[in-house]
Motif scaffolding. Sequence first.
Motif, short mmCIF file in Angstrom:
data_model
loop_
_atom_site.label_atom_id
_atom_site.label_comp_id
_atom_site.label_asym_id
_atom_site.label_seq_id
_atom_site.Cartn_x
_atom_site.Cartn_y
_atom_site.Cartn_z
N ALA A 1 0.83 -1.20 0.00
CA ALA A 1 0.00 0.00 0.00
C ALA A 1 0.87 1.26 0.00
N TYR A 2 2.00 1.20 0.71
CA TYR A 2 2.89 2.37 0.71
C TYR A 2 3.42 2.62 -0.70
N VAL A 3 3.80 1.52 -1.37
CA VAL A 3 4.35 1.64 -2.73
C VAL A 3 3.28 2.16 -3.68
N PHE A 4 2.05 1.65 -3.53
CA PHE A 4 0.97 2.12 -4.39
C PHE A 4 0.72 3.62 -4.18
N LEU A 5 0.77 4.05 -2.92
CA LEU A 5 0.60 5.48 -2.64
C LEU A 5 1.72 6.29 -3.28
N PHE A 6 2.95 5.80 -3.17
CA PHE A 6 4.08 6.49 -3.78
C PHE A 6 3.90 6.55 -5.30
N LEU A 7 3.44 5.44 -5.90
CA LEU A 7 3.19 5.43 -7.34
C LEU A 7 2.10 6.43 -7.72
N GLU A 8 1.03 6.46 -6.94
CA GLU A 8 -0.03 7.44 -7.21
C GLU A 8 0.53 8.86 -7.19
N SER A 9 1.40 9.12 -6.21
CA SER A 9 1.98 10.46 -6.09
C SER A 9 2.90 10.77 -7.27
N LEU A 10 3.70 9.78 -7.70
CA LEU A 10 4.56 9.99 -8.86
C LEU A 10 3.73 10.29 -10.11
N ILE A 11 2.66 9.52 -10.28
CA ILE A 11 1.82 9.70 -11.46
C ILE A 11 1.17 11.08 -11.45
N GLN A 12 0.60 11.46 -10.31
CA GLN A 12 -0.04 12.78 -10.23
C GLN A 12 0.99 13.89 -10.42
N GLY A 13 2.18 13.68 -9.86
CA GLY A 13 3.24 14.67 -10.04
C GLY A 13 3.61 14.84 -11.50
N GLY A 14 3.66 13.71 -12.23
CA GLY A 14 3.95 13.78 -13.66
C GLY A 14 2.86 14.52 -14.41
N ILE A 15 1.61 14.26 -14.03
CA ILE A 15 0.49 14.96 -14.67
C ILE A 15 0.57 16.46 -14.39
N ASP A 16 0.87 16.79 -13.13
CA ASP A 16 0.98 18.21 -12.76
C ASP A 16 2.08 18.91 -13.55
N LEU A 17 3.11 18.15 -13.94
CA LEU A 17 4.23 18.74 -14.68
C LEU A 17 4.01 18.72 -16.19
N GLY A 18 2.85 18.21 -16.65
CA GLY A 18 2.52 18.32 -18.06
C GLY A 18 2.38 17.03 -18.84
N LEU A 19 2.66 15.88 -18.23
CA LEU A 19 2.47 14.60 -18.91
C LEU A 19 0.99 14.22 -18.90
N ASP A 20 0.59 13.39 -19.86
CA ASP A 20 -0.77 12.87 -19.76
C ASP A 20 -0.78 11.67 -18.82
N ALA A 21 -1.99 11.20 -18.45
CA ALA A 21 -2.11 10.17 -17.42
C ALA A 21 -1.45 8.86 -17.85
N VAL A 22 -1.58 8.50 -19.12
CA VAL A 22 -0.98 7.25 -19.60
C VAL A 22 0.54 7.33 -19.54
N GLN A 23 1.09 8.41 -20.02
CA GLN A 23 2.54 8.59 -19.99
C GLN A 23 3.07 8.56 -18.56
N ALA A 24 2.40 9.28 -17.67
CA ALA A 24 2.86 9.35 -16.28
C ALA A 24 2.81 7.97 -15.62
N ARG A 25 1.74 7.21 -15.88
CA ARG A 25 1.62 5.88 -15.29
C ARG A 25 2.71 4.94 -15.81
N GLU A 26 2.91 4.93 -17.12
CA GLU A 26 3.92 4.04 -17.70
C GLU A 26 5.31 4.36 -17.16
#
Length: 282
Positions: A188-213
Amino acid sequence: MTASLTQTSPRIAFIGGGNMATALARGFVQSGLCQPASLHIIDPGDATRETWQGFGAATAATCDAALSNCKVWFFAVKPQNMRVAIEAARPFLQDDTLVVSIAAGLRADTLASWLGTTAQPWTRLVRSMPNTPSLVGAGATGLAALSGVTDADRAWVGQLFEAVGKAVWVRDDEALDAVTGLSGSGPAYVFLFLESLIQGGIDLGLDAVQARELALATVQGACTLASQSEDPLHTLREKVTSKGGTTAAALGSFEADGFEVMVRRAMAAAAERARQMSRELA
Protein backbone atom coordinates in the motif's frame (compact mmCIF):
# COMPACT_ATOMS: atom_id res chain seq x y z
CA MET A 1 3.42 -34.34 17.64
CA THR A 2 6.89 -35.23 16.42
CA ALA A 3 6.13 -36.29 12.85
CA SER A 4 7.69 -34.29 10.01
CA LEU A 5 6.55 -33.45 6.52
CA THR A 6 8.52 -34.59 3.56
CA GLN A 7 8.32 -33.39 -0.02
CA THR A 8 5.88 -36.18 -0.99
CA SER A 9 2.93 -33.91 -1.81
CA PRO A 10 0.76 -34.52 1.26
CA ARG A 11 -2.88 -33.54 1.07
CA ILE A 12 -3.35 -29.86 1.85
CA ALA A 13 -6.52 -28.24 3.20
CA PHE A 14 -7.45 -24.58 2.87
CA ILE A 15 -10.04 -23.48 5.39
CA GLY A 16 -11.21 -20.42 3.50
CA GLY A 17 -10.92 -20.36 -0.27
CA GLY A 18 -10.54 -16.65 -1.07
CA ASN A 19 -7.95 -14.71 -3.05
CA MET A 20 -4.92 -15.48 -0.91
CA ALA A 21 -5.74 -19.18 -0.71
CA THR A 22 -6.13 -19.20 -4.49
CA ALA A 23 -2.79 -17.45 -5.00
CA LEU A 24 -0.98 -19.85 -2.69
CA ALA A 25 -2.57 -22.98 -4.13
CA ARG A 26 -1.87 -21.99 -7.72
CA GLY A 27 1.74 -21.26 -6.81
CA PHE A 28 2.09 -24.64 -5.10
CA VAL A 29 0.68 -26.45 -8.14
CA GLN A 30 2.65 -24.47 -10.73
CA SER A 31 5.88 -25.15 -8.86
CA GLY A 32 5.12 -28.88 -8.77
CA LEU A 33 4.89 -29.08 -4.98
CA CYS A 34 1.36 -30.51 -5.11
CA GLN A 35 -1.39 -31.46 -7.51
CA PRO A 36 -4.90 -29.96 -7.64
CA ALA A 37 -6.32 -33.34 -6.64
CA SER A 38 -4.36 -33.20 -3.38
CA LEU A 39 -6.15 -29.99 -2.31
CA HIS A 40 -9.25 -29.89 -0.11
CA ILE A 41 -11.01 -26.53 0.17
CA ILE A 42 -13.50 -25.59 2.89
CA ASP A 43 -15.61 -22.56 1.97
CA PRO A 44 -19.33 -21.75 2.43
CA GLY A 45 -19.58 -19.85 -0.86
CA ASP A 46 -21.14 -21.83 -3.73
CA ALA A 47 -19.36 -19.79 -6.40
CA THR A 48 -16.02 -20.13 -4.63
CA ARG A 49 -16.38 -23.90 -4.38
CA GLU A 50 -17.35 -24.13 -8.05
CA THR A 51 -14.19 -22.25 -9.00
CA TRP A 52 -12.06 -24.62 -6.94
CA GLN A 53 -13.81 -27.64 -8.40
CA GLY A 54 -12.96 -26.34 -11.87
CA PHE A 55 -9.34 -26.19 -10.72
CA GLY A 56 -9.52 -29.88 -9.82
CA ALA A 57 -9.68 -29.59 -6.02
CA ALA A 58 -12.08 -31.31 -3.65
CA THR A 59 -14.40 -28.96 -1.78
CA ALA A 60 -16.84 -28.84 1.11
CA ALA A 61 -19.07 -26.14 2.54
CA THR A 62 -18.13 -26.97 6.14
CA CYS A 63 -15.33 -28.76 7.91
CA ASP A 64 -15.64 -32.51 7.43
CA ALA A 65 -13.89 -35.82 8.02
CA ALA A 66 -11.77 -35.34 4.87
CA LEU A 67 -9.73 -32.87 6.90
CA SER A 68 -8.41 -35.80 8.92
CA ASN A 69 -6.52 -37.00 5.84
CA CYS A 70 -4.94 -33.61 5.15
CA LYS A 71 -1.48 -33.30 6.67
CA VAL A 72 -1.31 -29.52 6.29
CA TRP A 73 -4.09 -27.07 7.12
CA PHE A 74 -3.97 -23.47 5.92
CA PHE A 75 -6.36 -21.23 7.83
CA ALA A 76 -7.16 -18.50 5.30
CA VAL A 77 -10.13 -16.80 6.94
CA LYS A 78 -10.54 -13.29 8.28
CA PRO A 79 -9.02 -12.83 11.76
CA GLN A 80 -12.42 -12.15 13.35
CA ASN A 81 -13.68 -15.49 11.97
CA MET A 82 -10.65 -17.54 12.98
CA ARG A 83 -11.84 -18.86 16.33
CA VAL A 84 -15.10 -20.17 14.86
CA ALA A 85 -13.17 -21.77 11.98
CA ILE A 86 -10.74 -23.45 14.38
CA GLU A 87 -13.57 -24.77 16.55
CA ALA A 88 -15.22 -26.29 13.47
CA ALA A 89 -12.00 -27.92 12.26
CA ARG A 90 -10.58 -29.00 15.60
CA PRO A 91 -12.46 -32.36 15.86
CA PHE A 92 -10.56 -33.53 12.76
CA LEU A 93 -7.09 -32.48 13.96
CA GLN A 94 -4.58 -35.35 13.95
CA ASP A 95 -1.33 -35.75 15.87
CA ASP A 96 0.68 -35.18 12.69
CA THR A 97 -1.31 -32.21 11.32
CA LEU A 98 0.75 -29.11 10.58
CA VAL A 99 -1.30 -25.90 10.90
CA VAL A 100 -0.40 -22.73 9.02
CA SER A 101 -2.19 -19.46 9.74
CA ILE A 102 -2.23 -16.62 7.24
CA ALA A 103 -4.44 -14.37 9.39
CA ALA A 104 -3.06 -11.03 10.52
CA GLY A 105 -3.23 -9.93 14.13
CA LEU A 106 -3.58 -13.33 15.79
CA ARG A 107 -0.56 -14.37 17.82
CA ALA A 108 0.79 -17.89 17.73
CA ASP A 109 0.11 -18.56 21.41
CA THR A 110 -3.54 -17.54 20.95
CA LEU A 111 -3.94 -19.84 17.95
CA ALA A 112 -2.12 -22.64 19.77
CA SER A 113 -4.50 -22.45 22.73
CA TRP A 114 -7.55 -22.45 20.44
CA LEU A 115 -6.26 -25.49 18.55
CA GLY A 116 -5.29 -27.29 21.74
CA THR A 117 -5.86 -26.05 25.26
CA THR A 118 -4.31 -23.45 27.49
CA ALA A 119 -2.58 -26.25 29.41
CA GLN A 120 -1.56 -28.14 26.28
CA PRO A 121 -1.35 -25.76 23.30
CA TRP A 122 -0.94 -27.02 19.74
CA THR A 123 2.72 -26.30 18.93
CA ARG A 124 2.88 -27.75 15.42
CA LEU A 125 1.95 -24.33 14.12
CA VAL A 126 3.40 -21.81 11.67
CA ARG A 127 2.24 -18.21 11.50
CA SER A 128 2.67 -16.54 8.14
CA MET A 129 2.31 -12.97 6.95
CA PRO A 130 2.09 -12.95 3.14
CA ASN A 131 1.27 -9.85 1.13
CA THR A 132 -0.94 -9.14 -1.86
CA PRO A 133 1.76 -9.38 -4.58
CA SER A 134 1.59 -13.12 -3.82
CA LEU A 135 -1.44 -12.97 -6.12
CA VAL A 136 0.98 -12.54 -9.05
CA GLY A 137 3.78 -14.73 -7.72
CA ALA A 138 5.82 -11.77 -6.43
CA GLY A 139 4.97 -11.84 -2.74
CA ALA A 140 7.00 -11.35 0.39
CA THR A 141 6.10 -13.57 3.34
CA GLY A 142 7.30 -13.61 6.92
CA LEU A 143 7.13 -16.96 8.73
CA ALA A 144 7.44 -17.87 12.42
CA ALA A 145 7.20 -21.36 13.92
CA LEU A 146 6.36 -22.76 17.33
CA SER A 147 8.43 -25.47 18.98
CA GLY A 148 6.50 -28.43 17.52
CA VAL A 149 7.54 -27.51 13.97
CA THR A 150 10.52 -29.59 12.85
CA ASP A 151 13.38 -28.52 10.60
CA ALA A 152 11.88 -30.64 7.82
CA ASP A 153 8.53 -28.89 8.29
CA ARG A 154 10.20 -25.49 8.11
CA ALA A 155 12.05 -26.40 4.92
CA TRP A 156 8.90 -27.69 3.28
CA VAL A 157 6.69 -24.75 4.32
CA GLY A 158 9.42 -22.37 3.19
CA GLN A 159 9.36 -24.02 -0.22
CA LEU A 160 5.60 -23.59 -0.44
CA PHE A 161 5.77 -19.86 0.19
CA GLU A 162 8.80 -19.43 -2.08
CA ALA A 163 6.47 -20.64 -4.84
CA VAL A 164 4.64 -17.28 -4.63
CA GLY A 165 7.60 -14.99 -3.95
CA LYS A 166 10.16 -14.49 -1.20
CA ALA A 167 9.84 -16.18 2.21
CA VAL A 168 11.80 -15.16 5.31
CA TRP A 169 11.75 -16.95 8.67
CA VAL A 170 11.68 -14.66 11.71
CA ARG A 171 11.99 -15.48 15.38
CA ASP A 172 8.52 -14.84 16.87
CA ASP A 173 5.28 -12.86 16.93
CA GLU A 174 7.04 -9.59 17.71
CA ALA A 175 9.15 -9.99 14.59
CA LEU A 176 6.01 -10.79 12.59
CA ASP A 177 4.56 -7.46 13.76
CA ALA A 178 7.60 -5.85 12.16
CA VAL A 179 6.98 -7.90 9.00
CA THR A 180 3.42 -6.59 9.02
CA GLY A 181 4.68 -3.01 9.17
CA LEU A 182 7.21 -3.60 6.40
CA SER A 183 6.07 -6.10 3.78
CA GLY A 184 2.55 -6.96 4.93
CA SER A 185 1.30 -3.38 4.62
CA GLY A 186 4.18 -2.28 2.40
CA PRO A 187 2.47 -2.72 -0.98
CA ALA A 188 0.00 0.00 0.00
CA TYR A 189 2.89 2.37 0.71
CA VAL A 190 4.35 1.64 -2.73
CA PHE A 191 0.97 2.12 -4.39
CA LEU A 192 0.60 5.48 -2.64
CA PHE A 193 4.08 6.49 -3.78
CA LEU A 194 3.19 5.43 -7.34
CA GLU A 195 -0.03 7.44 -7.21
CA SER A 196 1.98 10.46 -6.09
CA LEU A 197 4.56 9.99 -8.86
CA ILE A 198 1.82 9.70 -11.46
CA GLN A 199 -0.04 12.78 -10.23
CA GLY A 200 3.24 14.67 -10.04
CA GLY A 201 3.95 13.78 -13.66
CA ILE A 202 0.49 14.96 -14.67
CA ASP A 203 0.98 18.21 -12.76
CA LEU A 204 4.23 18.74 -14.68
CA GLY A 205 2.52 18.32 -18.06
CA LEU A 206 2.47 14.60 -18.91
CA ASP A 207 -0.77 12.87 -19.76
CA ALA A 208 -2.11 10.17 -17.42
CA VAL A 209 -0.98 7.25 -19.60
CA GLN A 210 2.54 8.59 -19.99
CA ALA A 211 2.86 9.35 -16.28
CA ARG A 212 1.62 5.88 -15.29
CA GLU A 213 3.92 4.04 -17.70
CA LEU A 214 6.96 6.02 -16.59
CA ALA A 215 6.16 5.72 -12.89
CA LEU A 216 5.65 1.94 -13.03
CA ALA A 217 8.77 1.40 -15.11
CA THR A 218 10.84 3.63 -12.81
CA VAL A 219 9.86 1.82 -9.61
CA GLN A 220 10.16 -1.62 -11.19
CA GLY A 221 13.50 -0.74 -12.74
CA ALA A 222 14.89 0.67 -9.50
CA CYS A 223 13.84 -2.47 -7.60
CA THR A 224 15.41 -4.71 -10.25
CA LEU A 225 18.65 -2.73 -10.16
CA ALA A 226 18.73 -2.81 -6.34
CA SER A 227 18.15 -6.58 -6.27
CA GLN A 228 20.85 -7.30 -8.86
CA SER A 229 23.52 -4.80 -7.83
CA GLU A 230 26.22 -5.52 -5.28
CA ASP A 231 26.22 -1.85 -4.27
CA PRO A 232 24.36 -0.83 -1.10
CA LEU A 233 21.29 1.31 -1.61
CA HIS A 234 22.93 4.53 -0.48
CA THR A 235 25.63 4.03 -3.15
CA LEU A 236 23.03 3.47 -5.85
CA ARG A 237 21.26 6.61 -4.68
CA GLU A 238 24.49 8.59 -4.76
CA LYS A 239 25.22 7.40 -8.31
CA VAL A 240 21.96 9.00 -9.48
CA THR A 241 22.58 12.21 -7.54
CA SER A 242 24.89 14.82 -9.04
CA LYS A 243 25.87 17.66 -6.75
CA GLY A 244 23.64 20.63 -7.43
CA GLY A 245 21.58 18.64 -9.95
CA THR A 246 17.93 17.79 -10.38
CA THR A 247 17.95 14.65 -8.21
CA ALA A 248 19.75 16.51 -5.44
CA ALA A 249 17.00 19.13 -5.51
CA ALA A 250 14.29 16.47 -5.22
CA LEU A 251 16.05 14.59 -2.41
CA GLY A 252 16.59 17.86 -0.58
CA SER A 253 12.85 18.47 -0.71
CA PHE A 254 12.19 14.96 0.64
CA GLU A 255 14.61 15.56 3.48
CA ALA A 256 13.10 18.93 4.35
CA ASP A 257 9.66 17.32 4.58
CA GLY A 258 10.94 14.52 6.82
CA PHE A 259 10.32 11.70 4.33
CA GLU A 260 12.46 9.05 6.06
CA VAL A 261 11.00 9.77 9.49
CA MET A 262 7.49 9.73 8.03
CA VAL A 263 8.03 6.27 6.51
CA ARG A 264 9.42 4.82 9.73
CA ARG A 265 6.57 6.36 11.72
CA ALA A 266 4.00 4.84 9.35
CA MET A 267 5.60 1.40 9.65
CA ALA A 268 5.61 1.67 13.43
CA ALA A 269 1.90 2.58 13.34
CA ALA A 270 1.13 -0.55 11.30
CA ALA A 271 3.13 -2.76 13.66
CA GLU A 272 1.43 -1.25 16.70
CA ARG A 273 -1.98 -1.81 15.12
CA ALA A 274 -1.05 -5.47 14.62
CA ARG A 275 -0.28 -5.70 18.34
CA GLN A 276 -3.57 -4.01 19.21
CA MET A 277 -5.49 -6.41 16.97
CA SER A 278 -3.87 -9.39 18.67
CA ARG A 279 -5.09 -8.11 22.06
CA GLU A 280 -8.59 -7.39 20.74
CA LEU A 281 -8.99 -10.73 18.97
CA ALA A 282 -7.57 -12.82 21.78
